[in-house]
Design an enzyme around this catalytic site. Structure first.
Site, PDB file in Angstrom:
ATOM      1  N   CYS A  33       0.816  -1.227   0.000  1.00  0.00           N
ATOM      2  CA  CYS A  33       0.000   0.000   0.000  1.00  0.00           C
ATOM      3  C   CYS A  33       0.844   1.269   0.000  1.00  0.00           C
ATOM      4  O   CYS A  33       0.658   2.163  -0.836  1.00  0.00           O
ATOM      5  CB  CYS A  33      -0.969  -0.020   1.180  1.00  0.00           C
ATOM      6  SG  CYS A  33      -0.215   0.125   2.821  1.00  0.00           S
TER       7      CYS A  33
ATOM      8  N   HIS B 196      -2.612   1.389   6.794  1.00  0.00           N
ATOM      9  CA  HIS B 196      -2.951   1.275   5.366  1.00  0.00           C
ATOM     10  C   HIS B 196      -3.116   2.673   4.780  1.00  0.00           C
ATOM     11  O   HIS B 196      -3.509   3.614   5.482  1.00  0.00           O
ATOM     12  CB  HIS B 196      -4.249   0.484   5.183  1.00  0.00           C
ATOM     13  CG  HIS B 196      -4.522   0.135   3.744  1.00  0.00           C
ATOM     14  ND1 HIS B 196      -3.830  -0.849   3.073  1.00  0.00           N
ATOM     15  CD2 HIS B 196      -5.414   0.645   2.851  1.00  0.00           C
ATOM     16  CE1 HIS B 196      -4.284  -0.931   1.827  1.00  0.00           C
ATOM     17  NE2 HIS B 196      -5.237  -0.030   1.666  1.00  0.00           N
TER      18      HIS B 196
ATOM     19  N   HIS C  72      -5.688   1.927  -4.464  1.00  0.00           N
ATOM     20  CA  HIS C  72      -4.769   1.397  -3.442  1.00  0.00           C
ATOM     21  C   HIS C  72      -4.368  -0.029  -3.800  1.00  0.00           C
ATOM     22  O   HIS C  72      -4.960  -0.664  -4.679  1.00  0.00           O
ATOM     23  CB  HIS C  72      -5.423   1.450  -2.050  1.00  0.00           C
ATOM     24  CG  HIS C  72      -6.573   0.482  -1.885  1.00  0.00           C
ATOM     25  ND1 HIS C  72      -6.722  -0.317  -0.787  1.00  0.00           N
ATOM     26  CD2 HIS C  72      -7.638   0.197  -2.691  1.00  0.00           C
ATOM     27  CE1 HIS C  72      -7.821  -1.045  -0.895  1.00  0.00           C
ATOM     28  NE2 HIS C  72      -8.395  -0.745  -2.043  1.00  0.00           N
TER      29      HIS C  72
END
Length: 348
Positions: A264, A312, A324
């Site tokens: 990520c 994240h 993402h």
């Protein structure tokens, strides 16, 4: 009178009463089975978790793996910087040693000249020792050294002290690097164990259940309803958005920062690098890599940080969507900005 009774027949194998009982039992079992509804194909035993429970456990393991991955990324980033410092320190040691060698050669030339003239002055011999400090401490002998000799000796003294300091710094940095590398190995093992546990759980799902789990929209499918809305906050933000969209469909790989695969924070760091902006490697550090803005004011190019631990990150691209790198098995894709709890929004 001869007997006319027929001789008794010996039963053949399989024709005795045990065989008859077996046949009758099998027939009864078959009849009973015909009365019981057959289980649907792919049904799980009563003691096996449901697909929902398995998916929940997989998601939890992926979240834990992501936390561990971001820790790994942070240590890897520090190790990379320290590795560069170690290299510079070792270069400094080499330069310092070369300088000491040149100064000692210069003093050695002076000694050679004196020897050819009839012997080496004791003061010059002392200057060539490995510990010139002890000689300089003897003030009574200083008047026997010329100003030129004294200058060379002091330069050698300074160069040796600098060399020892550089060696000590290089040794300390090497020790730190060794510790970071051991930490990286432990964290790598932690991530691998969690991902392996997730894979084992996924193997318990039927092909249909796995397909359902992975039925999120791909980048190609989402492109038709592509993100829109507010304009990027700058030209560089627009370039970062273009870069992150170009990565749609590329695979997730923990610890990867492109261009072929991403985790990520590796994706967002890579996208901004394409725009000429350097941001930190981890999602935790990226949270502080710019100005905080409310979610309602997010503009394309802003970094959306998720979960309280900032484990994240995705890039807002407008239209209520982020791009993402979700988790192993899921490629870089669009998802709703509210797919999980938002911690903060950062505008680099």
């Amino acid at each position: 009178m001869a007997s006319h009774r027929s001789p008794r027949r010996t039963p053949q194998p399989g024709q005795g009463w045990p065989a008859r009982v077996t046949v009758l039992s099998a027939a009864a079992a078959g009849a009973a089975a015909a009365l019981v509804p057959s289980a649907p194909a792919g049904a799980k035993p009563d003691d096996q978790p449901s697909a929902a429970a398995l998916n929940s456990r997989v998601d939890r393991l992926y979240e834990q793996a992501e936390v561990a991955t971001e820790k790994y990324n942070g240590v890897a980033e520090r190790a990379g910087k320290l590795r560069e410092q170690v290299s510079n320190a070792q270069d400094g040691v080499a330069r310092g040693q070369a300088k000491v060698n040149r100064l000692r050669d210069s003093l050695g030339s002076l000694a050679g000249a004196q020897y050819r003239s009839g012997g080496i002055d004791p003061t010059v011999a002392l200057m060539l020792t490995t510990d010139p400090d002890s000689f300089l401490d003897k003030a009574a002998t200083l008047d026997r050294i010329s100003s030129r000799q004294l200058l060379k000796l002091r330069r050698l003294q300074s160069a040796q002290r600098d060399l020892e300091q550089r060696r000590s710094e290089a040794s300390d940095k090497l020790e730190q690097l060794d510790g970071l590398q051991k930490t990286l190995q432990r964290q790598k093992k932690d991530v691998q164990q969690k991902l392996a546990a997730a894979r084992r759980l996924l193997d318990q799902l039927s092909p249909e259940e796995r397909a359902s789990r992975n039925s999120h929209r791909s980048g190609k499918e989402a492109a038709g309803a592509g993100p829109g809305g507010a304009e990027p906050s700058s030209e560089r933000a627009a370039a970062a958005v273009a870069a992150v969209k170009s990565a749609l469909g590329r695979p997730y790989a923990w610890g990867a920062a492109g261009p072929g695969s991403f985790d990520c924070s590796g994706l967002t760091q890579w996208a901004y690098k394409q725009a000429g902006i350097s941001i930190p490697r981890t999602s935790q550090a990226q949270r502080s890599a710019g100005r905080q803005v409310p979610l309602g004011q997010a503009r394309p190019g802003d970094l959306v940080i998720y979960r309280d631990d900032a484990s994240h990150v995705g890039m807002y691209v407008g239209g209520g969507q982020v791009v993402h790198a979700p988790h192993p098995g899921a490629p870089v894709r669009y998802d709703p900005v509210g797919m999980m709890p938002v911690s903060s929004v950062t505008r680099p």
